[in-house]
Design a protein around this motif. Structure first.
Motif, PDB file in Angstrom:
ATOM      1  N   ARG A  33       0.835  -1.205   0.000  1.00 55.92           N
ATOM      2  CA  ARG A  33       0.000   0.000   0.000  1.00 55.92           C
ATOM      3  C   ARG A  33       0.871   1.258   0.000  1.00 55.92           C
ATOM      4  O   ARG A  33       0.575   2.234  -0.689  1.00 55.92           O
ATOM      5  CB  ARG A  33      -0.947  -0.011   1.198  1.00 55.92           C
ATOM      6  CG  ARG A  33      -2.191  -0.849   0.994  1.00 55.92           C
ATOM      7  CD  ARG A  33      -3.218  -0.621   2.096  1.00 55.92           C
ATOM      8  NE  ARG A  33      -2.782  -1.168   3.367  1.00 55.92           N
ATOM      9  CZ  ARG A  33      -2.983  -2.422   3.731  1.00 55.92           C
ATOM     10  NH1 ARG A  33      -3.604  -3.258   2.918  1.00 55.92           N
ATOM     11  NH2 ARG A  33      -2.570  -2.863   4.910  1.00 55.92           N
ATOM     12  N   GLU A  35       3.923   1.392  -1.173  1.00 56.96           N
ATOM     13  CA  GLU A  35       4.592   1.451  -2.464  1.00 56.96           C
ATOM     14  C   GLU A  35       3.655   1.968  -3.564  1.00 56.96           C
ATOM     15  O   GLU A  35       4.111   2.588  -4.518  1.00 56.96           O
ATOM     16  CB  GLU A  35       5.119   0.060  -2.853  1.00 56.96           C
ATOM     17  CG  GLU A  35       6.291  -0.425  -2.014  1.00 56.96           C
ATOM     18  CD  GLU A  35       7.565   0.351  -2.263  1.00 56.96           C
ATOM     19  OE1 GLU A  35       7.596   1.160  -3.203  1.00 56.96           O
ATOM     20  OE2 GLU A  35       8.536   0.165  -1.503  1.00 56.96           O
ATOM     21  N   SER A  36       2.349   1.709  -3.430  1.00 60.26           N
ATOM     22  CA  SER A  36       1.422   2.194  -4.449  1.00 60.26           C
ATOM     23  C   SER A  36       1.378   3.713  -4.469  1.00 60.26           C
ATOM     24  O   SER A  36       1.300   4.337  -5.537  1.00 60.26           O
ATOM     25  CB  SER A  36       0.023   1.615  -4.213  1.00 60.26           C
ATOM     26  OG  SER A  36      -0.548   2.126  -3.022  1.00 60.26           O
ATOM     27  N   VAL A  37       1.470   4.334  -3.293  1.00 60.26           N
ATOM     28  CA  VAL A  37       1.518   5.802  -3.222  1.00 60.26           C
ATOM     29  C   VAL A  37       2.821   6.296  -3.842  1.00 60.26           C
ATOM     30  O   VAL A  37       2.837   7.239  -4.642  1.00 60.26           O
ATOM     31  CB  VAL A  37       1.407   6.278  -1.756  1.00 60.26           C
ATOM     32  CG1 VAL A  37       1.578   7.791  -1.676  1.00 60.26           C
ATOM     33  CG2 VAL A  37       0.072   5.858  -1.165  1.00 60.26           C
ATOM     34  N   GLY A  39       4.597   4.752  -6.041  1.00 60.78           N
ATOM     35  CA  GLY A  39       4.549   4.516  -7.476  1.00 60.78           C
ATOM     36  C   GLY A  39       3.811   5.609  -8.217  1.00 60.78           C
ATOM     37  O   GLY A  39       4.218   6.030  -9.303  1.00 60.78           O
ATOM     38  N   ALA A  40       2.698   6.075  -7.628  1.00 68.10           N
ATOM     39  CA  ALA A  40       1.953   7.178  -8.255  1.00 68.10           C
ATOM     40  C   ALA A  40       2.812   8.442  -8.323  1.00 68.10           C
ATOM     41  O   ALA A  40       2.831   9.140  -9.345  1.00 68.10           O
ATOM     42  CB  ALA A  40       0.680   7.437  -7.459  1.00 68.10           C
ATOM     43  N   ALA A 156       7.411  -0.316  -7.195  1.00 71.48           N
ATOM     44  CA  ALA A 156       6.517   0.809  -6.913  1.00 71.48           C
ATOM     45  C   ALA A 156       5.607   1.082  -8.110  1.00 71.48           C
ATOM     46  O   ALA A 156       4.392   1.281  -7.959  1.00 71.48           O
ATOM     47  CB  ALA A 156       7.333   2.053  -6.564  1.00 71.48           C
ATOM     48  N   PHE A 157       6.178   1.095  -9.314  1.00 64.60           N
ATOM     49  CA  PHE A 157       5.412   1.323 -10.533  1.00 64.60           C
ATOM     50  C   PHE A 157       4.399   0.186 -10.722  1.00 64.60           C
ATOM     51  O   PHE A 157       3.223   0.421 -11.044  1.00 64.60           O
ATOM     52  CB  PHE A 157       6.380   1.388 -11.727  1.00 64.60           C
ATOM     53  CG  PHE A 157       5.833   2.061 -12.950  1.00 64.60           C
ATOM     54  CD1 PHE A 157       4.483   2.015 -13.272  1.00 64.60           C
ATOM     55  CD2 PHE A 157       6.671   2.749 -13.808  1.00 64.60           C
ATOM     56  CE1 PHE A 157       3.977   2.628 -14.401  1.00 64.60           C
ATOM     57  CE2 PHE A 157       6.195   3.376 -14.946  1.00 64.60           C
ATOM     58  CZ  PHE A 157       4.846   3.309 -15.245  1.00 64.60           C
ATOM     59  N   ALA A 160       1.582   0.469  -8.303  1.00 68.08           N
ATOM     60  CA  ALA A 160       0.733   1.589  -8.698  1.00 68.08           C
ATOM     61  C   ALA A 160      -0.241   1.161  -9.796  1.00 68.08           C
ATOM     62  O   ALA A 160      -1.406   1.582  -9.806  1.00 68.08           O
ATOM     63  CB  ALA A 160       1.588   2.762  -9.171  1.00 68.08           C
ATOM     64  N   ALA A 163      -3.002  -0.771  -8.130  1.00 65.66           N
ATOM     65  CA  ALA A 163      -3.943   0.127  -7.456  1.00 65.66           C
ATOM     66  C   ALA A 163      -4.849   0.821  -8.458  1.00 65.66           C
ATOM     67  O   ALA A 163      -6.040   1.028  -8.208  1.00 65.66           O
ATOM     68  CB  ALA A 163      -3.172   1.158  -6.631  1.00 65.66           C
ATOM     69  N   LEU A 164      -4.292   1.168  -9.622  1.00 63.19           N
ATOM     70  CA  LEU A 164      -5.054   1.899 -10.635  1.00 63.19           C
ATOM     71  C   LEU A 164      -6.152   1.035 -11.235  1.00 63.19           C
ATOM     72  O   LEU A 164      -7.280   1.493 -11.441  1.00 63.19           O
ATOM     73  CB  LEU A 164      -4.108   2.392 -11.738  1.00 63.19           C
ATOM     74  CG  LEU A 164      -4.730   3.252 -12.834  1.00 63.19           C
ATOM     75  CD1 LEU A 164      -5.243   4.568 -12.261  1.00 63.19           C
ATOM     76  CD2 LEU A 164      -3.709   3.523 -13.934  1.00 63.19           C
ATOM     77  N   THR A 296      10.198   6.605  -0.991  1.00 64.99           N
ATOM     78  CA  THR A 296       9.066   6.587  -1.912  1.00 64.99           C
ATOM     79  C   THR A 296       8.544   7.978  -2.244  1.00 64.99           C
ATOM     80  O   THR A 296       8.034   8.204  -3.349  1.00 64.99           O
ATOM     81  CB  THR A 296       7.909   5.750  -1.338  1.00 64.99           C
ATOM     82  OG1 THR A 296       7.517   6.300  -0.070  1.00 64.99           O
ATOM     83  CG2 THR A 296       8.340   4.319  -1.127  1.00 64.99           C
TER      84      THR A 296
END
Length: 447
Positions: A33, A35-37, A39-40, A156-157, A160, A163-164, A296
């Motif tokens: 979670r 890493e998703s931030v 990644g964005a 991370a990417f 992301a 998550a998208l 991050t």
């Protein structure tokens, strides 16, 4: 490798991917979670860099990227772009090293039977893309230096993207993806240290290793040093780590190596061998909490901003880029080589070890994870900086290829994972059942 046991019935044979412990599942979920931030933020920073580099104000972007600052006698008079690649990314690789040590010392991967498949899959995901790249560019020996560009995964990417698209990717596949990314990042670091070090200055290297040893000695016995608490210990260890980084940088070895070596000295267990519980303050937990937001939210996005900014040169520039064997090789290696290498190695390893694929999943799910692993952004851009001179056209073409391949791999992975999302949602609902109400889903309490 352990040979399959023919006496076992299919229901008794081990399965892959394994779910792991509930505590590890919660930790990995929280990590992804975060890493998703990141990644964005990475994607936004990269887009800003590309747009600015191709705008009427492009000169200002390149002037900023090439602005030099630092103390020359210590070999630290570097451009801002180099500071981002050599300095800020050391924080990122520190966390990679910390995560890898935690997994193999105290996590579910400490067991060989659990670790062998994802580790070999990561190795296959490094080897096959490198071979595909070499097969495409081999006629020009000058281009072979870029063989390692398509070997790494940007977790991370990739997260992301998950998550998208709103994927309910099952926990075992998420853990598999994270392990792939961490292991192949470590392999990439080894490649950088071995193949991209032109000349070693012995004295700075020895001083760097000595400083890392001092750092490790304090880290391992930080409770005995001045009765330090983790929150205070990191204030003492941080400047020592910076000195170690400076010596490694001066030695000629890429300075991000220092981040991994420093991370390997951080204790994950008590000295008597007991794991430090998540609720007990420890250096590994303290450092992860303090440095992950910096990595991050600051380090990786700034690196992406400076590294992704490529002057495309309009239609003609794009035509030139996409006719370059470097571009073709990188795209083919990331989009085809990564999933093929991961899928093939995973299949061969499971067959050799007598392991069955989890009946709730299909091999197309492993292929989807393999495509996500084809998003090779951060480390691929770093290896590009080391492979080709900035004045070389192949340098910019390689970056164009990384961007194009990462987007293409993300799109193809999304097609697969969205198509399977209904199945993933049913698995997630079944995994969440807690019939006995003890706070732990029943699936984690079965033998």
């Amino acid at each position: 490798m352990t040979a399959p046991d023919p006496a076992r019935t299919p229901s008794e044979r081990p399965r892959f991917p394994r779910r792991g412990s509930y505590a590890e599942t919660l930790r990995i979920g929280e990590l992804l979670r975060k890493e998703s931030v990141g990644g964005a933020m990475l994607v936004v920073a990269a887009v800003i860099g590309i747009v600015w580099a191709n705008s009427p104000w492009a000169d200002a972007y390149f002037t900023l990227r090439d602005f030099r600052i630092g103390y020359e006698p210590w070999h630290l008079n570097l451009s801002l772009g180099t500071w981002a690649a050599d300095g800020l990314l050391a924080i990122f690789f520190f966390l990679v090293g910390l995560e890898l040590k935690r997994e193999f010392v105290a996590g579910d991967l400490r067991r060989f039977s659990t670790a062998v498949i994802p580790v070999l899959a990561a190795a296959g995901g490094v080897a096959v893309p490198a071979l595909i790249y070499v097969a495409i560019v081999w006629q020009d020996p000058a281009l072979l230096r870029g063989w390692a560009i398509p070997t790494a995964t940007d977790i991370a990417f990739a997260v992301a993207v998950l998550a998208l698209i709103g994927s309910h990717l099952p926990s075992p596949l998420r853990i598999f993806l994270l392990t792939l990314a961490v292991v192949d990042d470590l392999i990439a670091i080894g490649i950088i240290a071995i193949f991209y070090t032109a000349e070693i200055q012995v004295l700075p290297l020895l001083l760097g290793l000595l400083t890392i040893a001092v750092y490790g000695g304090i880290a391992q016995r930080y409770r005995q040093f001045f009765r330090l608490k983790p929150a205070a210990a990191w204030l003492i260890l941080l400047p020592i780590g910076i000195v170690a980084w400076a010596f490694v940088h001066a030695s000629g070895i890429h300075a991000t190596i220092a981040g991994v070596l420093l991370a390997f000295t951080i204790p994950v267990k008590h000295r008597r061998g007991r794991q430090i519980p998540d609720g007990t303050p420890g250096l590994a937990i303290e450092f992860e909490h303090r440095f992950r937001p910096i990595s991050t939210g600051v380090a990786v996005p700034i690196f992406a901003f400076f590294s992704a900014g490529v002057a495309l040169g309009g239609i003609e520039g794009l035509r030139s880029a996409f006719s370059d064997p470097v571009t073709i090789g990188i795209i083919a290696a990331l989009v085809l080589g990564k999933p093929i290498g991961i899928l093939l190695t995973t299949w061969l390893t499971t067959r050799a070890r007598g392991v069955d694929l989890d009946p709730e999943l299909k091999w197309i799910d492993i292929a989807g994870v393999g495509l996500l692993a084809g998003i090779g952004f951060t480390v691929s851009l770093l290896v590009t900086e080391l492979s080709f001179d900035a004045a070389d056209a192949h340098h910019d073409h390689a970056k164009v290829a990384i961007l194009a391949a990462s987007v293409l791999a993300a799109v193809l992975a999304s097609f697969i994972l969205v198509a399977r999302n209904r199945r993933y949602r049913r698995i997630a609902e079944a995994d969440a059942v807690d019939a006995d109400g003890d706070g732990v889903p029943d699936v984690y309490e079965r033998p």
